[in-house]
Write a protein that holds these residues in place. Structure first.
Motif, mmCIF file in Angstrom:
data_model
loop_
_atom_site.group_PDB
_atom_site.id
_atom_site.type_symbol
_atom_site.label_atom_id
_atom_site.label_comp_id
_atom_site.label_asym_id
_atom_site.label_seq_id
_atom_site.Cartn_x
_atom_site.Cartn_y
_atom_site.Cartn_z
ATOM 1 N N GLN A 91 -4.002 1.551 -8.243
ATOM 2 C CA GLN A 91 -4.508 2.714 -8.891
ATOM 3 C C GLN A 91 -3.257 3.014 -10.107
ATOM 4 O OE1 GLN A 91 -4.396 7.010 -7.500
ATOM 5 N NE2 GLN A 91 -6.598 6.503 -7.597
ATOM 6 N N SER A 151 -8.461 3.105 -10.785
ATOM 7 C CA SER A 151 -8.509 2.516 -9.472
ATOM 8 C C SER A 151 -9.386 1.338 -9.312
ATOM 9 C CB SER A 151 -9.008 3.441 -8.480
ATOM 10 O OG SER A 151 -8.070 4.151 -7.864
ATOM 11 N N LYS A 209 -9.532 7.261 0.326
ATOM 12 C CA LYS A 209 -8.224 8.135 0.290
ATOM 13 C C LYS A 209 -7.179 7.349 -0.593
ATOM 14 C CE LYS A 209 -8.696 10.405 4.818
ATOM 15 N NZ LYS A 209 -7.916 10.602 6.142
ATOM 16 N N TYR A 210 -7.211 6.046 -0.579
ATOM 17 C CA TYR A 210 -6.327 5.300 -1.581
ATOM 18 C C TYR A 210 -6.730 5.528 -2.952
ATOM 19 C CZ TYR A 210 -4.302 3.390 2.624
ATOM 20 O OH TYR A 210 -3.681 3.417 3.854
ATOM 21 N N HIS A 211 -8.373 5.848 -3.412
ATOM 22 C CA HIS A 211 -8.604 5.778 -4.720
ATOM 23 C C HIS A 211 -9.076 7.227 -4.929
ATOM 24 C CE1 HIS A 211 -8.625 1.381 -4.781
ATOM 25 N NE2 HIS A 211 -8.969 1.619 -3.501
ATOM 26 N N THR A 219 -10.255 -1.418 -6.561
ATOM 27 C CA THR A 219 -10.031 -1.809 -5.064
ATOM 28 C C THR A 219 -9.793 -3.242 -4.713
ATOM 29 O OG1 THR A 219 -12.415 -2.875 -4.807
ATOM 30 C CG2 THR A 219 -12.262 -0.396 -4.545
ATOM 31 N N PRO A 232 0.877 -1.386 -0.008
ATOM 32 C CA PRO A 232 -0.108 0.176 0.161
ATOM 33 C C PRO A 232 0.722 1.189 0.141
ATOM 34 C CG PRO A 232 -1.050 -1.509 1.381
ATOM 35 C CD PRO A 232 0.517 -2.211 0.989
ATOM 36 N N ASN A 233 0.442 2.239 -0.953
ATOM 37 C CA ASN A 233 1.217 3.593 -1.005
ATOM 38 C C ASN A 233 2.456 3.431 -1.615
ATOM 39 O OD1 ASN A 233 -0.820 5.219 0.075
ATOM 40 N ND2 ASN A 233 -0.141 4.840 1.991
ATOM 41 N N ASP A 236 -10.778 5.006 5.580
ATOM 42 C CA ASP A 236 -9.798 5.614 4.714
ATOM 43 C C ASP A 236 -9.693 4.979 3.584
ATOM 44 O OD1 ASP A 236 -9.017 7.654 6.669
ATOM 45 O OD2 ASP A 236 -7.255 6.529 7.421
ATOM 46 N N THR A 295 -2.827 0.132 -3.175
ATOM 47 C CA THR A 295 -3.780 0.508 -2.351
ATOM 48 C C THR A 295 -4.143 -0.427 -1.433
ATOM 49 O OG1 THR A 295 -5.829 -0.260 -3.709
ATOM 50 C CG2 THR A 295 -4.897 2.047 -4.221
ATOM 51 N N LYS A 296 -4.506 0.040 -0.145
ATOM 52 C CA LYS A 296 -4.608 -0.741 1.168
ATOM 53 C C LYS A 296 -5.847 -1.627 1.032
ATOM 54 C CE LYS A 296 -5.295 -0.683 6.045
ATOM 55 N NZ LYS A 296 -5.423 0.295 7.425
ATOM 56 N N LYS A 301 0.435 2.474 -8.153
ATOM 57 C CA LYS A 301 0.151 2.537 -6.664
ATOM 58 C C LYS A 301 -0.441 1.417 -6.127
ATOM 59 C CE LYS A 301 -2.627 5.448 -4.379
ATOM 60 N NZ LYS A 301 -3.214 6.530 -4.070
#
Length: 219
Positions: free
Chosen positions: A150, A159, A172-174, A161, A123-124, A169, A137-138, A135
């Motif tokens: 993403q 993005s 926020k990741y997307h 999931t 993640p991140n 949150d 994502t969590k 990227k």
């Protein structure tokens, strides 16, 4: 750029019954490259059924070490590398899929990782792949190392999931997604641990505000 779903099923029971196909999805002609994301059971057969050629892949992305997401990854990698005779392409996945983590994985053998550029994504973490930023994502799911993706190409963001429960949150990741693809296992309020239901999806849409939203991975 074109996104094609080789089935919209997900979860162990859809994968077993094939009432909904579980081949994941392809992203084609993204900066001239083709990728297969989460190739579950039947991905190879569905690739041909929908008129594609697995030999023209430039990358295989796998989000976590559950068979409905990684089952056909190795045969697609063989296609991408011309039967493991060429050094080519990208294999991107989470720690469980590529290195193994506790009782999860590895979902792709070291042999099948050996002829492509390997990226282990957290993640991140951001990786530059063929002119795109990818990227991690969590997720909150059964595989504790699972990720979503993403993909950012010149400011245009796709993005995904992957499998995750809803958490505060998540949006926020997307953030900034033009296209949001979400794994939504159950309808209405019928959420189960580690998965979104359609009520969760609606909340996520209100927060992310994508231009196009797609539900897939129906159980």
């Amino acid at each position: 750029m074109k996104i094609t779903f080789l089935g919209t099923g997900g979860g162990r029971f859809s994968a077993i019954s094939q009432r909904r196909m579980t081949g994941g999805f392809r992203i084609d002609n993204l900066n001239g490259k083709n990728y297969h994301v989460d190739p579950g059971p039947g991905a190879l057969v569905r690739t041909y059924q929908f008129g594609f050629d697995p030999r023209n892949l430039d990358g295989v992305f796998v989000s976590h070490a559950h068979t409905d997401h990684y089952n056909d990854a190795e045969i697609l990698i063989e296609a991408m590398t011309r039967g493991m005779t060429k050094e080519y392409g990208v294999v991107l996945g989470n720690k469980s899929v590529l290195d193994g983590y506790e009782r999860w994985g590895p979902g792709i053998s070291k042999y099948h990782q050996s002829h492509s550029k390997k990226y282990v994504l957290e993640p991140n973490q951001v990786e530059n792949i063929n002119g795109c930023s990818v990227k991690g994502t969590k997720t909150v799911h059964g595989d504790p190392e699972g990720v979503g993706f993403q993909i950012d190409y010149r400011g245009f963001k796709i993005s995904y999931t992957s499998d995750t429960g809803y958490f505060e949150d998540l949006h926020k990741y997307h953030k900034g997604a033009d296209i949001l693809i979400a794994s939504v296992l159950r309808p209405g309020n019928k959420s189960i641990r580690g998965h979104l239901c359609s009520r969760n999806f609606i909340e996520l849409l209100k927060e992310v505000k994508p231009k196009l939203a797609i539900m897939t991975h129906f159980g």
